[in-house]
Design a protein around this motif. Structure first.
Motif, PDB file in Angstrom:
ATOM      1  N   HIS A 246     -21.137  56.991  44.099  1.00 54.87           N
ATOM      2  CA  HIS A 246     -21.473  55.648  44.505  1.00 54.87           C
ATOM      3  C   HIS A 246     -20.259  54.508  44.455  1.00 54.87           C
ATOM      4  O   HIS A 246     -20.077  53.770  45.413  1.00 54.87           O
ATOM      5  CB  HIS A 246     -22.630  55.217  43.669  1.00 54.87           C
ATOM      6  N   LEU A 247     -19.351  54.938  43.558  1.00 52.78           N
ATOM      7  CA  LEU A 247     -18.291  53.956  43.642  1.00 52.78           C
ATOM      8  C   LEU A 247     -17.388  54.063  44.545  1.00 52.78           C
ATOM      9  O   LEU A 247     -16.920  53.090  45.046  1.00 52.78           O
ATOM     10  CB  LEU A 247     -17.307  54.171  42.139  1.00 52.78           C
ATOM     11  N   LYS A 248     -17.104  55.380  45.016  1.00 51.92           N
ATOM     12  CA  LYS A 248     -16.320  55.508  46.182  1.00 51.92           C
ATOM     13  C   LYS A 248     -16.882  55.246  47.679  1.00 51.92           C
ATOM     14  O   LYS A 248     -16.339  54.701  48.426  1.00 51.92           O
ATOM     15  CB  LYS A 248     -16.005  57.058  46.005  1.00 51.92           C
ATOM     16  N   HIS A 249     -18.227  55.401  47.615  1.00 53.86           N
ATOM     17  CA  HIS A 249     -19.051  55.397  48.938  1.00 53.86           C
ATOM     18  C   HIS A 249     -20.084  54.705  48.618  1.00 53.86           C
ATOM     19  O   HIS A 249     -21.265  55.213  48.490  1.00 53.86           O
ATOM     20  CB  HIS A 249     -18.994  56.551  49.452  1.00 53.86           C
ATOM     21  N   PRO A 250     -20.230  53.289  48.339  1.00 58.10           N
ATOM     22  CA  PRO A 250     -21.438  52.737  47.944  1.00 58.10           C
ATOM     23  C   PRO A 250     -22.593  52.460  49.206  1.00 58.10           C
ATOM     24  O   PRO A 250     -23.646  52.036  49.018  1.00 58.10           O
ATOM     25  CB  PRO A 250     -21.204  50.919  47.619  1.00 58.10           C
TER      26      PRO A 250
ATOM     27  N   TYR B 151     -24.542  51.026  35.374  1.00 60.81           N
ATOM     28  CA  TYR B 151     -24.986  52.211  34.610  1.00 60.81           C
ATOM     29  C   TYR B 151     -23.845  52.830  33.944  1.00 60.81           C
ATOM     30  O   TYR B 151     -22.988  52.867  34.590  1.00 60.81           O
ATOM     31  CB  TYR B 151     -25.755  53.128  35.444  1.00 60.81           C
ATOM     32  N   ILE B 152     -23.945  53.009  32.761  1.00 58.35           N
ATOM     33  CA  ILE B 152     -22.896  53.669  31.866  1.00 58.35           C
ATOM     34  C   ILE B 152     -23.248  54.985  31.356  1.00 58.35           C
ATOM     35  O   ILE B 152     -23.958  55.087  30.576  1.00 58.35           O
ATOM     36  CB  ILE B 152     -22.432  52.872  30.722  1.00 58.35           C
ATOM     37  N   PRO B 153     -22.575  56.006  32.058  1.00 50.17           N
ATOM     38  CA  PRO B 153     -22.779  57.440  31.613  1.00 50.17           C
ATOM     39  C   PRO B 153     -22.372  57.844  30.117  1.00 50.17           C
ATOM     40  O   PRO B 153     -21.251  57.481  29.920  1.00 50.17           O
ATOM     41  CB  PRO B 153     -22.331  58.273  32.611  1.00 50.17           C
TER      42      PRO B 153
ATOM     43  N   ARG C  61     -15.549  45.343  41.786  1.00 54.60           N
ATOM     44  CA  ARG C  61     -14.264  45.850  41.639  1.00 54.60           C
ATOM     45  C   ARG C  61     -13.968  46.061  40.217  1.00 54.60           C
ATOM     46  O   ARG C  61     -13.384  47.067  39.817  1.00 54.60           O
ATOM     47  CB  ARG C  61     -13.280  44.837  42.384  1.00 54.60           C
ATOM     48  N   PHE C  62     -14.431  45.214  39.487  1.00 52.53           N
ATOM     49  CA  PHE C  62     -14.418  45.590  38.028  1.00 52.53           C
ATOM     50  C   PHE C  62     -15.243  46.658  37.370  1.00 52.53           C
ATOM     51  O   PHE C  62     -14.480  47.440  36.616  1.00 52.53           O
ATOM     52  CB  PHE C  62     -14.736  44.285  37.179  1.00 52.53           C
ATOM     53  N   TRP C  63     -16.099  46.736  37.991  1.00 52.08           N
ATOM     54  CA  TRP C  63     -17.047  48.122  37.318  1.00 52.08           C
ATOM     55  C   TRP C  63     -16.322  49.437  37.789  1.00 52.08           C
ATOM     56  O   TRP C  63     -15.963  50.156  36.984  1.00 52.08           O
ATOM     57  CB  TRP C  63     -18.403  48.181  38.483  1.00 52.08           C
ATOM     58  N   ARG C  64     -15.472  49.225  38.904  1.00 50.30           N
ATOM     59  CA  ARG C  64     -14.810  50.524  39.509  1.00 50.30           C
ATOM     60  C   ARG C  64     -13.758  50.749  38.572  1.00 50.30           C
ATOM     61  O   ARG C  64     -13.206  51.769  38.166  1.00 50.30           O
ATOM     62  CB  ARG C  64     -14.326  50.234  40.884  1.00 50.30           C
TER      63      ARG C  64
ATOM     64  N   ASN D  62     -11.647  54.033  32.334  1.00 49.82           N
ATOM     65  CA  ASN D  62     -11.859  54.044  30.793  1.00 49.82           C
ATOM     66  C   ASN D  62     -13.293  55.133  30.486  1.00 49.82           C
ATOM     67  O   ASN D  62     -13.037  55.999  29.966  1.00 49.82           O
ATOM     68  CB  ASN D  62     -12.338  52.807  30.129  1.00 49.82           C
ATOM     69  N   ILE D  63     -14.384  54.758  31.374  1.00 45.42           N
ATOM     70  CA  ILE D  63     -15.513  55.554  30.896  1.00 45.42           C
ATOM     71  C   ILE D  63     -15.574  56.916  31.352  1.00 45.42           C
ATOM     72  O   ILE D  63     -15.827  57.911  30.453  1.00 45.42           O
ATOM     73  CB  ILE D  63     -16.687  54.955  31.590  1.00 45.42           C
TER      74      ILE D  63
END
Length: 398
Positions: A153-157, A230-232, A322-325, A331-332
């Motif tokens: 989803h981050l790559k292809h929202p 969402y943080i896995p 952009r920050f989420w990415r 890190n995550i």
């Protein structure tokens, strides 16, 4: 085979579970498994603890006045009887038809002695079995799949359920759309693309126009953005809310929660205001947390202009996206945190790195902190001359 009786929880047990949920040190799935309680019930107890905490400090005349009001209320209930109670529930039902099933489940109150659980479920259009159903935790395979969905989803929202299934499905592991759709909904993910205006927003959820189109953002605190992601984790997942300054990309505050509720979003914005003052505009998406009465009242109370993304617009909240990415890829995904404490510590360290050390090409190779504070020399910042913000693990805030 004997029929299993209903479980009655003591007030002390409810308080214990609610306090542990409030600490945000465990995921909702972990708490449900530990105490053998439905996740929806834990969420309701947490809300009740938050809403009732003010009553602990009520004294004097106000306390007596409320006691008198409660007594009058009880007497009125006795007079009007069962019909009045059911009419109230019918009104609640009509006002909450737009709620998802989990939201309506949270309205069922076991402490309500005048209406049985079965009758409450009937008034809310729910089968009684839904209230007593305890969902199993997500399997390790599903958690891995959710991790893959998040990365994709981050790559292809713009990938919806069909394209996400096609992307992740293999001959060794065929996937169906139903499974992908369920997991994406649980993660709060939706394909981003312009949609036709075929439906009107819920009339009791106030919406606001997008105010940033064509606006030159040239100074700190002119525009803030806030969002949830969402943080896995190795076992389960958490939700992260952050507030960012558009002009400098500076992260002003952040909070973690094991439930997707409104309170931790309000807390993040309130912390940012307490530390850095009031912005001119704050931009969000149209999520239920940011259209809730509590959040909107807070924003209006500070005189902040509330801007909202257009439905399905990929670039309207680009600063926080952009920050989420950056956070997830830098890190995550690298550390796969095993506990909420590890996750909190890891995010806290990354936030300090992102704000104080990570230089941005778009900021002329300066750090967000340097730009936000209006200094040209990033080396002028030290831990001693600038307090990033007090933080305590108990509330999972920073």
């Amino acid at each position: 085979m004997s029929k299993k009786g209903r479980r009655n929880f003591s007030a002390a047990f409810k308080a214990k579970v609610a306090v542990e949920a409030l600490k945000e040190q465990s995921t909702l799935a972990e708490l449900a498994s530990k105490y053998e309680v439905h996740p929806t019930q834990i969420t309701e107890w947490k809300k009740q603890l938050l809403s009732g905490s003010e009553e602990l400090f009520e004294t004097g005349k106000k306390a007596h006045k409320e006691a008198d009001l409660e007594q009058e209320k009880d007497e009125l209930y006795k007079v009007v009887g069962q019909l009045k109670i059911e009419n109230d529930w019918l009104k609640k039902k009509s006002l909450n038809r737009s709620l998802a099933k989990t939201g309506r489940l949270a309205l069922v109150n076991k402490a309500e002695k005048r209406l049985s659980i079965q009758r409450q479920c009937e008034l809310l259009d729910l089968p009684r079995s839904s209230y007593y159903y305890t969902p199993s935790e997500e399997t390790a395979e599903n958690l891995d799949l959710m991790d893959m969905i998040d990365k994709t989803h981050l790559k292809h929202p713009y990938y919806g359920v069909k394209r996400m299934r096609a992307e992740l499905s293999t001959p060794q592991r065929p996937l169906n759309e139903k499974r992908i759709r369920r997991l994406m909904r649980k993660m709060g993910l939706e394909a981003i693309y312009p949609k036709s205006n075929t439906s009107k927003p819920c009339k009791w959820n106030e919406k606001f126009p997008y105010l940033l189109r064509g606006v030159d953002i040239e100074r700190a605190n002119q525009v803030w953005s806030t969002d949830i992601t969402y943080i896995p984790m190795a076992r389960g997942f958490m939700y992260l809310c952050a507030v960012i300054d558009w002009q400098s990309r500076y992260i002003l505050s952040w909070t973690l929660s094991n439930t997707l509720t409104t309170d931790f979003c309000i807390e993040a914005v309130q912390q940012a205001i307490d530390r850095y003052g009031v912005p001119e505009i704050i931009n969000t998406d149209q999520g239920s947390q940011f259209t809730s009465e509590e959040y909107v009242t807070m924003v209006k109370g500070y005189g902040i202009r509330h801007s909202m993304d257009g439905k399905g617009r990929a670039t309207d909240n680009i600063a926080i996206e952009r920050f989420w990415r950056s956070l997830k890829y830098e890190n995550i995904y690298l550390y796969s945190y095993k506990s909420s404490l590890e996750l909190y510590t890891g995010i806290k360290e990354y936030m300090a790195f992102y704000n104080e050390e990570r230089k941005h090409q778009s900021l002329e190779e300066k750090t967000p902190k340097a730009v936000y504070m209006g200094l040209n020399d990033p080396t002028a910042f030290t831990t001693e001359n600038f307090l990033y913000g007090s933080s305590s693990f108990g509330g999972l805030t920073a």
